[in-house]
Design a protein around this motif. Sequence first.
Motif, mmCIF file in Angstrom:
data_model
loop_
_atom_site.group_PDB
_atom_site.id
_atom_site.type_symbol
_atom_site.label_atom_id
_atom_site.label_comp_id
_atom_site.label_asym_id
_atom_site.label_seq_id
_atom_site.Cartn_x
_atom_site.Cartn_y
_atom_site.Cartn_z
ATOM 1 N N SER A 93 0.893 -1.213 0.039
ATOM 2 C CA SER A 93 0.077 0.060 -0.006
ATOM 3 C C SER A 93 0.827 1.256 0.032
ATOM 4 C CB SER A 93 -1.113 -0.022 1.048
ATOM 5 O OG SER A 93 -0.018 0.173 2.354
ATOM 6 N N LEU A 94 2.270 1.051 0.178
ATOM 7 C CA LEU A 94 3.201 2.194 0.137
ATOM 8 C C LEU A 94 3.173 3.067 1.240
ATOM 9 C CD1 LEU A 94 3.032 3.334 -3.677
ATOM 10 C CD2 LEU A 94 4.614 1.584 -2.492
ATOM 11 N N TRP A 95 2.082 3.407 1.756
ATOM 12 C CA TRP A 95 1.865 4.673 2.818
ATOM 13 C C TRP A 95 1.993 4.341 4.132
ATOM 14 C CZ3 TRP A 95 -2.431 5.108 6.149
ATOM 15 C CH2 TRP A 95 -3.505 4.188 5.960
ATOM 16 N N LEU A 96 1.750 3.106 4.534
ATOM 17 C CA LEU A 96 1.528 2.490 5.923
ATOM 18 C C LEU A 96 2.621 1.658 6.294
ATOM 19 C CD1 LEU A 96 -0.078 2.453 8.615
ATOM 20 C CD2 LEU A 96 -1.638 0.464 7.481
ATOM 21 N N PRO A 97 3.457 1.932 7.159
ATOM 22 C CA PRO A 97 4.560 1.048 7.623
ATOM 23 C C PRO A 97 3.718 0.002 8.674
ATOM 24 C CG PRO A 97 5.179 3.451 8.057
ATOM 25 C CD PRO A 97 3.649 3.333 7.595
ATOM 26 N N TYR A 98 4.312 -1.193 8.269
ATOM 27 C CA TYR A 98 3.842 -2.427 9.086
ATOM 28 C C TYR A 98 3.776 -2.182 10.550
ATOM 29 C CZ TYR A 98 3.297 -7.068 10.905
ATOM 30 O OH TYR A 98 3.057 -8.090 11.931
ATOM 31 N N ALA A 99 5.249 -1.813 10.829
ATOM 32 C CA ALA A 99 5.239 -1.520 12.359
ATOM 33 C C ALA A 99 4.109 -0.581 12.830
ATOM 34 C CB ALA A 99 6.900 -1.186 12.463
ATOM 35 N N VAL A 100 4.009 0.217 12.456
ATOM 36 C CA VAL A 100 3.083 1.341 12.894
ATOM 37 C C VAL A 100 1.719 0.697 12.901
ATOM 38 C CG1 VAL A 100 2.163 3.698 12.716
ATOM 39 C CG2 VAL A 100 4.396 3.152 12.172
ATOM 40 N N TYR A 101 1.435 0.181 12.139
ATOM 41 C CA TYR A 101 -0.101 -0.572 11.909
ATOM 42 C C TYR A 101 -0.132 -1.552 13.063
ATOM 43 C CZ TYR A 101 -3.728 -3.496 9.933
ATOM 44 O OH TYR A 101 -5.061 -4.080 9.723
ATOM 45 N N ARG A 102 0.936 -2.427 13.283
ATOM 46 C CA ARG A 102 1.064 -3.208 14.406
ATOM 47 C C ARG A 102 0.579 -2.736 15.807
ATOM 48 N NH1 ARG A 102 3.794 -6.277 18.019
ATOM 49 N NH2 ARG A 102 3.487 -8.507 17.936
ATOM 50 N N GLU A 103 1.542 -1.605 15.847
ATOM 51 C CA GLU A 103 1.337 -0.956 17.193
ATOM 52 C C GLU A 103 0.051 -0.510 17.291
ATOM 53 O OE1 GLU A 103 3.381 2.548 19.898
ATOM 54 O OE2 GLU A 103 4.369 2.132 17.782
ATOM 55 N N HIS A 105 -2.974 -1.168 15.924
ATOM 56 C CA HIS A 105 -3.827 -2.080 16.092
ATOM 57 C C HIS A 105 -4.099 -2.980 17.490
ATOM 58 C CE1 HIS A 105 -7.089 -4.515 14.593
ATOM 59 N NE2 HIS A 105 -6.526 -5.655 14.801
ATOM 60 N N LEU A 106 -2.787 -3.087 17.829
ATOM 61 C CA LEU A 106 -2.787 -3.794 19.161
ATOM 62 C C LEU A 106 -3.186 -2.902 20.246
ATOM 63 C CD1 LEU A 106 0.527 -6.229 19.096
ATOM 64 C CD2 LEU A 106 -1.932 -6.675 18.645
ATOM 65 N N ALA A 107 -3.046 -1.653 20.160
ATOM 66 C CA ALA A 107 -3.538 -0.867 21.115
ATOM 67 C C ALA A 107 -5.174 -0.706 21.138
ATOM 68 C CB ALA A 107 -2.892 0.687 21.100
ATOM 69 N N HIS A 108 -5.623 -0.637 19.600
ATOM 70 C CA HIS A 108 -7.195 -0.795 19.665
ATOM 71 C C HIS A 108 -7.811 -1.764 20.345
ATOM 72 C CE1 HIS A 108 -10.776 -1.107 17.554
ATOM 73 N NE2 HIS A 108 -10.519 -2.152 16.832
ATOM 74 N N HIS A 109 -6.997 -2.987 20.479
ATOM 75 C CA HIS A 109 -7.473 -4.301 21.108
ATOM 76 C C HIS A 109 -7.831 -4.076 22.795
ATOM 77 C CE1 HIS A 109 -8.866 -7.251 18.488
ATOM 78 N NE2 HIS A 109 -8.076 -6.549 17.288
ATOM 79 N N ARG A 110 -7.298 -2.892 23.229
ATOM 80 C CA ARG A 110 -7.542 -2.767 24.742
ATOM 81 C C ARG A 110 -9.186 -2.381 24.703
ATOM 82 N NH1 ARG A 110 -3.127 1.847 25.678
ATOM 83 N NH2 ARG A 110 -4.334 2.636 24.141
ATOM 84 N N ASP A 111 -9.900 -3.419 24.788
ATOM 85 C CA ASP A 111 -11.425 -3.082 24.390
ATOM 86 C C ASP A 111 -12.091 -2.203 25.584
ATOM 87 O OD1 ASP A 111 -10.951 -4.930 22.448
ATOM 88 O OD2 ASP A 111 -12.500 -6.381 23.261
ATOM 89 N N GLU A 119 -8.212 7.338 23.499
ATOM 90 C CA GLU A 119 -7.401 6.066 23.745
ATOM 91 C C GLU A 119 -7.391 5.109 22.587
ATOM 92 O OE1 GLU A 119 -5.997 5.704 26.726
ATOM 93 O OE2 GLU A 119 -6.624 7.164 27.929
ATOM 94 N N ASP A 120 -8.222 5.009 21.784
ATOM 95 C CA ASP A 120 -8.345 4.044 20.806
ATOM 96 C C ASP A 120 -8.008 4.700 19.543
ATOM 97 O OD1 ASP A 120 -9.156 2.168 18.873
ATOM 98 O OD2 ASP A 120 -11.350 2.120 19.160
ATOM 99 N N PRO A 121 -6.544 4.184 19.013
ATOM 100 C CA PRO A 121 -6.243 4.843 17.671
ATOM 101 C C PRO A 121 -6.823 4.678 16.459
ATOM 102 C CG PRO A 121 -4.662 3.263 18.830
ATOM 103 C CD PRO A 121 -5.949 3.219 19.549
#
Length: 340
Positions: A93-103, A105-111, A119-121
Amino acid sequence: MPSHTRPCGARHRARDRRSFARRLELPTWALAVAVYGGWGLLTWHAATLPWWLLLPAGAWMIAWHMSLQHEVIHGHPTRSRRINDAIGFPPLSLWLPYAVYRESHLAHHRDQHLTDPLEDPESRYLTAEQWAALGPVRRALTQANATLAGRVTLGPALAIGGFLRDQAARLAGRDRPVWRVWLTHGIGVAAVVGWVSGVCGLPLWEYALLFVYPGCGLALVRSFAEHRAADRVEHRTAIVEGAPLLSLLFLNNNLHVVHHQRPGLPWYAIPAVYRQRRDALIAGNGGLVYRGYADVARRFLLTPHDSLLHPEHHSRTKSKVVASRAQEPEFSDAHAGLVG
């Protein structure tokens, strides 16, 4: 061996083979081959394909790749984070670094913080202060982005533009971890661009318009209605039933309640768990169920999915919000099995 035992033995062997394949997560390995192989073949033949065929195919491959990245973020198909990260790293996708997406999205899972804009990215809601800080143009764009039509057409520009603006500010602030992420990401982007433009002869602007932008828009269809602000945490995650084609594209994350309850469950196991626990899951999420993505479109194509302001932050200012709250989805047994 008596002949009557053979069919039973054959069934056991077939079951053992399926179990072995599941333990190795062969469906996810096959998915990775299909995503990268399909993308490679499509870009290789891009120069000979008409744009009206290339656009939907390119959008599918980019959105599918983002679904694959989502899967490896949650620990698949191996127990090795290095191997999983290597599978998810290539920046198609060019624009989204995987490492940023990973960090993120895992923060998003703090339900406990789901949908909270502070608090939810991945929250699409705003605080009253954030809304008050927007000018008239940005308010209009934000309101349009709250509809499905706006999310698909304007959403990629707003998401990509806002993300790159934030990352540029961090880079300007000499944030060393961010610099390391982007230097690594840049190597991946150079490899993708080298293949797309240097080897396949597809101009970068065409790749952006026929692959990246519509692929992001297609991926945003999944996230559009999968969460909704509510007092109870378990009522904040939706279910979209009856979507066989998009279920494949989104790797069954249309059944999003299952994913949030069991985020480590592999994508191909989600439907069986949902079928087994369907009544309990629907009761648990307060009936936040859609009959398919056509049902989502019928409700929210030109109507905001919800108020722009998060309810917990709504009373902090007297700022006026034009977007109206949409009616809560209803569920009845008649909805079962219907395809959107």
